[in-house]
Design an enzyme around this catalytic site. Structure first.
Site, PDB file in Angstrom:
ATOM      1  N   THR A 195     -23.291   5.927   5.736  1.00  0.00           N
ATOM      2  CA  THR A 195     -23.079   5.061   4.561  1.00  0.00           C
ATOM      3  C   THR A 195     -24.250   4.107   4.370  1.00  0.00           C
ATOM      4  OG1 THR A 195     -20.696   5.136   4.966  1.00  0.00           O
ATOM      5  CG2 THR A 195     -21.506   3.386   3.527  1.00  0.00           C
ATOM      6  N   GLY A 199     -21.702  -8.320   5.631  1.00  0.00           N
ATOM      7  CA  GLY A 199     -22.234  -7.318   4.687  1.00  0.00           C
ATOM      8  C   GLY A 199     -23.399  -7.880   3.886  1.00  0.00           C
ATOM      9  N   GLY A 257     -16.279   4.019   2.328  1.00  0.00           N
ATOM     10  CA  GLY A 257     -17.345   3.813   3.325  1.00  0.00           C
ATOM     11  C   GLY A 257     -17.312   2.423   3.937  1.00  0.00           C
ATOM     12  N   GLU A 299     -15.219   1.196   9.916  1.00  0.00           N
ATOM     13  CA  GLU A 299     -16.013   1.638  11.062  1.00  0.00           C
ATOM     14  C   GLU A 299     -15.654   3.086  11.394  1.00  0.00           C
ATOM     15  OE1 GLU A 299     -18.466  -0.433  12.656  1.00  0.00           O
ATOM     16  OE2 GLU A 299     -17.985  -1.347  10.750  1.00  0.00           O
ATOM     17  N   LYS A 313     -18.175  -9.904  14.948  1.00  0.00           N
ATOM     18  CA  LYS A 313     -18.929 -10.682  13.952  1.00  0.00           C
ATOM     19  C   LYS A 313     -18.798 -12.181  14.211  1.00  0.00           C
ATOM     20  CE  LYS A 313     -18.415  -7.196  10.327  1.00  0.00           C
ATOM     21  NZ  LYS A 313     -17.484  -6.710   9.295  1.00  0.00           N
ATOM     22  N   GLY A 323     -19.798  -1.827   2.487  1.00  0.00           N
ATOM     23  CA  GLY A 323     -20.187  -0.890   1.433  1.00  0.00           C
ATOM     24  C   GLY A 323     -21.677  -0.657   1.445  1.00  0.00           C
TER      25      GLY A 323
HETATM   26  P1  NAP Z   1     -21.671   5.999   9.487  1.00  0.00           P
HETATM   27  O1  NAP Z   1     -21.452   6.251   8.046  1.00  0.00           O
HETATM   28  O2  NAP Z   1     -20.674   6.484  10.467  1.00  0.00           O
HETATM   29  O3  NAP Z   1     -23.114   6.565   9.859  1.00  0.00           O
HETATM   30  C1  NAP Z   1     -23.566   6.659  11.184  1.00  0.00           C
HETATM   31  C2  NAP Z   1     -24.853   7.466  11.196  1.00  0.00           C
HETATM   32  O4  NAP Z   1     -25.397   7.445  12.498  1.00  0.00           O
HETATM   33  C3  NAP Z   1     -24.652   8.937  10.823  1.00  0.00           C
HETATM   34  O5  NAP Z   1     -25.741   9.376  10.057  1.00  0.00           O
HETATM   35  C4  NAP Z   1     -24.618   9.646  12.170  1.00  0.00           C
HETATM   36  O6  NAP Z   1     -25.139  10.969  12.109  1.00  0.00           O
HETATM   37  C5  NAP Z   1     -25.575   8.780  12.968  1.00  0.00           C
HETATM   38  N1  NAP Z   1     -25.264   8.766  14.394  1.00  0.00           N
HETATM   39  C6  NAP Z   1     -24.190   8.219  14.995  1.00  0.00           C
HETATM   40  N2  NAP Z   1     -24.251   8.387  16.327  1.00  0.00           N
HETATM   41  C7  NAP Z   1     -25.388   9.068  16.564  1.00  0.00           C
HETATM   42  C8  NAP Z   1     -26.012   9.564  17.734  1.00  0.00           C
HETATM   43  N3  NAP Z   1     -25.480   9.381  18.948  1.00  0.00           N
HETATM   44  N4  NAP Z   1     -27.184  10.216  17.606  1.00  0.00           N
HETATM   45  C9  NAP Z   1     -27.741  10.393  16.392  1.00  0.00           C
HETATM   46  N5  NAP Z   1     -27.195   9.952  15.244  1.00  0.00           N
HETATM   47  C10 NAP Z   1     -26.031   9.303  15.332  1.00  0.00           C
HETATM   48  O7  NAP Z   1     -21.813   4.418   9.778  1.00  0.00           O
HETATM   49  P2  NAP Z   1     -22.129   3.256   8.730  1.00  0.00           P
HETATM   50  O8  NAP Z   1     -20.873   2.865   8.042  1.00  0.00           O
HETATM   51  O9  NAP Z   1     -23.326   3.593   7.926  1.00  0.00           O
HETATM   52  O10 NAP Z   1     -22.469   2.056   9.738  1.00  0.00           O
HETATM   53  C11 NAP Z   1     -23.702   1.991  10.411  1.00  0.00           C
HETATM   54  C12 NAP Z   1     -23.850   0.611  11.049  1.00  0.00           C
HETATM   55  O11 NAP Z   1     -23.808  -0.395  10.035  1.00  0.00           O
HETATM   56  C13 NAP Z   1     -22.722   0.253  12.024  1.00  0.00           C
HETATM   57  O12 NAP Z   1     -23.258  -0.570  13.035  1.00  0.00           O
HETATM   58  C14 NAP Z   1     -21.767  -0.567  11.164  1.00  0.00           C
HETATM   59  O13 NAP Z   1     -20.966  -1.453  11.897  1.00  0.00           O
HETATM   60  C15 NAP Z   1     -22.779  -1.330  10.327  1.00  0.00           C
HETATM   61  N6  NAP Z   1     -22.257  -1.805   9.042  1.00  0.00           N
HETATM   62  C16 NAP Z   1     -21.594  -0.948   8.217  1.00  0.00           C
HETATM   63  C17 NAP Z   1     -21.150  -1.411   6.984  1.00  0.00           C
HETATM   64  C18 NAP Z   1     -20.416  -0.515   6.037  1.00  0.00           C
HETATM   65  O14 NAP Z   1     -19.974  -0.994   4.992  1.00  0.00           O
HETATM   66  N7  NAP Z   1     -20.274   0.760   6.313  1.00  0.00           N
HETATM   67  C19 NAP Z   1     -21.405  -2.725   6.611  1.00  0.00           C
HETATM   68  C20 NAP Z   1     -22.101  -3.573   7.484  1.00  0.00           C
HETATM   69  C21 NAP Z   1     -22.535  -3.104   8.703  1.00  0.00           C
HETATM   70  P3  NAP Z   1     -24.445  12.129  11.217  1.00  0.00           P
HETATM   71  O15 NAP Z   1     -24.699  11.722   9.796  1.00  0.00           O
HETATM   72  O16 NAP Z   1     -25.119  13.359  11.591  1.00  0.00           O
HETATM   73  O17 NAP Z   1     -22.991  12.073  11.580  1.00  0.00           O
HETATM   74  N1  HSE Z   2     -16.140  -2.019   8.848  1.00  0.00           N
HETATM   75  C1  HSE Z   2     -16.769  -3.225   8.449  1.00  0.00           C
HETATM   76  C2  HSE Z   2     -15.874  -3.937   7.466  1.00  0.00           C
HETATM   77  C3  HSE Z   2     -18.092  -2.919   7.822  1.00  0.00           C
HETATM   78  O1  HSE Z   2     -14.953  -3.314   6.926  1.00  0.00           O
HETATM   79  O2  HSE Z   2     -16.081  -5.135   7.245  1.00  0.00           O
HETATM   80  C4  HSE Z   2     -18.884  -4.158   7.523  1.00  0.00           C
HETATM   81  O3  HSE Z   2     -19.357  -4.739   8.685  1.00  0.00           O
END
Ligand code: NAP
Ligand code: HSE
Length: 441
Positions: A17, A138, A191, A194, A209, A307
């Site tokens: 995401t 975020g 998206g 977690e 956080k 997001g």
């Molecule tokens: P996600 O959609 O699950 O994406 C994770 C990515 O990392 C995927 O591309 C996955 O590969 C890759 N990955 C995971 N483990 C791996 C490994 N061992 N080796 C190689 N690649 C690996 O996660 P996300 O939602 O983008 O979140 C990423 C980070 O941002 C997290 O720390 C989360 O807490 C933080 N975050 C997320 C948001 C949100 O809104 N989503 C907001 C703020 C912060 P594949 O694509 O091949 O599966």
């Molecule tokens: N899973 C987290 C949330 C992503 O819903 O707030 C942002 O850190």
């Protein structure tokens, strides 16, 4: 490493995401980034787990790799952006990247909570930046705010909504009576959640956080395991209804307060918030962080807490900050400016047990619908030093001969309330104690 006016090379670890948003921003906006920072940037490699997963068709496939060494051992990379999530292997990869002299940017609250102080110390030693704006809130620029704009303050409290998934679920349950599981599935589809949504629902993500924000605000490490944590799974549709009748919204709050003795009490749990409070009106994926400082007074930052786009904004802010520093300086870029997290010690001065909390409470009980029940309950509460503020009887069920009793209290000691409720639950006229929720006035 890049010198002079040459292009800044970036390696991206994770292309989900947020990583997908960062990749698109780097690829689509290279010219605009050059205008803003003075340097061209190039996304050189992107690490994924599964090459067969569908990706944005505009992403050149030759960028993709499943071998972390293609990034960690590439001497040409200037910045590593970690967007994988989880503690391991992300934490080890960050450590290796820093040790190799790369600047790093991460959105990983778990890693920053668990390993922030040691990673920041290593970054200091290696004279590189470790930036983590997206790890909390975020798209809300709260990390930078605590590290610089609010640094002059003596901060007394943080009260916040810092999990977008939970707030989305609670808003859907309160407004549309959406079942919990459906609301969670929607948050996942957007998206927001977690990889393991248990972290969102059980308050663990918010505890990470709060640990990051609290460490920055109170200038001492606040380990996540000392944050009292309660999830939202016990909340039922009737709790939202009764709370609304009493003039409250139910929100999952993350609170850290500096107590008069200098200790910090940190907790994450659902709470009733008065309808007219700003936090009660933070809906959907939005987050809000209220900071109270001796100079700034009360500040509330509000924005999308999860997001792709909002988080990309925070990550790219960090990336562009490093690119600009590299463009403007012939010498080493600025050292990380992270008061609090980078300090060691202070672990002894922390988190009172929740037992000592003084709070008003909402309690919902299922009782026999007969005379004298309330008197028995009131007696136990009174004996426990708990003063009742309101009592309402709801949803009488003639079939089972039961009714719901909703009681709110004046501020009382948590341990007294818990112990009184145990005694109440043993009364023959009480079928069940359904919920106990703190009220944040
Ligand atoms: P996600 O959609 O699950 O994406 C994770 C990515 O990392 C995927 O591309 C996955 O590969 C890759 N990955 C995971 N483990 C791996 C490994 N061992 N080796 C190689 N690649 C690996 O996660 P996300 O939602 O983008 O979140 C990423 C980070 O941002 C997290 O720390 C989360 O807490 C933080 N975050 C997320 C948001 C949100 O809104 N989503 C907001 C703020 C912060 P594949 O694509 O091949 O599966
Ligand atoms: N899973 C987290 C949330 C992503 O819903 O707030 C942002 O850190």
């Amino acid at each position: 490493m890049t010198r002079g006016n040459s292009t800044i090379n970036i390696g991206l670890m994770g292309l989900g995401t947020v990583g997908g948003g960062v990749a698109a921003s780097l690829l689509d906006n290279a010219e605009a980034i050059k205008q803003k920072t003075g340097r061209m940037v190039r996304l050189k490699r992107a690490l994924v787990r599964d090459l067969s997963r569908p990706r944005d068709p505009s992403l050149p496939t030759e960028l993709l790799t499943t071998n972390p060494e293609d990034i960690l051992s590439d001497p040409d990379l200037d910045i590593v952006v970690e967007m994988m999530g989880g503690d391991s292997p992300a934490g080890e990869y960050l450590e290796r990247a820093i040790a190799a002299g790369k600047h790093v940017v991460t959105a990983n609250k778990e890693v920053m909570s668990r390993r922030g102080p040691s990673l920041l110390a290593l970054a200091q030693e290696r004279r590189v930046n470790l930036l983590f704006e997206a790890s909390a809130g975020g798209g809300i620029p709260i990390v930078g705010c605590l590290m610089s704009q609010l640094l002059a303050n003596d901060i007394s409290s943080i009260r916040s909504i810092i999990n977008g998934t939970t707030n989305y679920i609670l808003t859907r349950m309160a407004r549309e009576q959406t079942p919990f599981a459906d609301a969670l599935a929607e948050a996942q589809a957007h998206g927001y959640a977690e990889a393991d949504p248990t972290n969102d629902i059980e308050g663990i993500d918010a505890a990470y956080k709060l640990s990051v924000l609290g460490s920055l605000a109170f200038h001492r490490p606040i380990p996540h395991h000392l944050v009292y944590t309660e999830g939202i799974s016990r909340l039922a549709p009737e709790d939202f209804r009764y709370a609304a009748e009493l003039g409250y919204a139910i929100k999952s709050l993350a609170i850290a307060v500096a107590e008069p003795d200098g200790a910090v009490r940190a907790r994450v749990h659902p709470a009733l918030v008065p309808d007219n409070h700003l936090l009660a009106n933070v809906d959907g994926v939005y987050n809000a962080i209220e900071v109270t400082g001796d100079l700034c007074g009360q500040i509330i930052l509000h924005g999308q807490g999860a997001g792709r786009d909002a988080t990309t904004s925070a990550v790219m802010g960090d990336v562009l900050g490093i690119v600009r520093a590299l463009a403007n300086s012939d010498g080493p870029p600025p050292l990380p400016d992270t008061p609090g997290m980078a300090q060691d010690g202070g672990l002894d001065v922390l988190a009172h047990p929740i037992d000592e909390l003084s709070s008003a409470y909402y309690m919902r009980l299922t009782c026999a619908d007969q005379a004298g029940v309330l008197a028995q309950i009131a007696q136990i509460l009174g004996d426990g030093n708990i003063s009742i503020a309101t009592v309402i009887q709801k949803d009488t069920d003639p079939g089972s001969g039961t009714a719901q009793l909703v009681i709110t209290t004046y501020p009382s000691r948590e341990a007294d309330v818990q112990s009184a409720l145990r005694a109440v639950s043993e009364l023959g006229v009480v079928v069940s104690v359904n919920n106990l929720i703190r009220i944040e006035e």
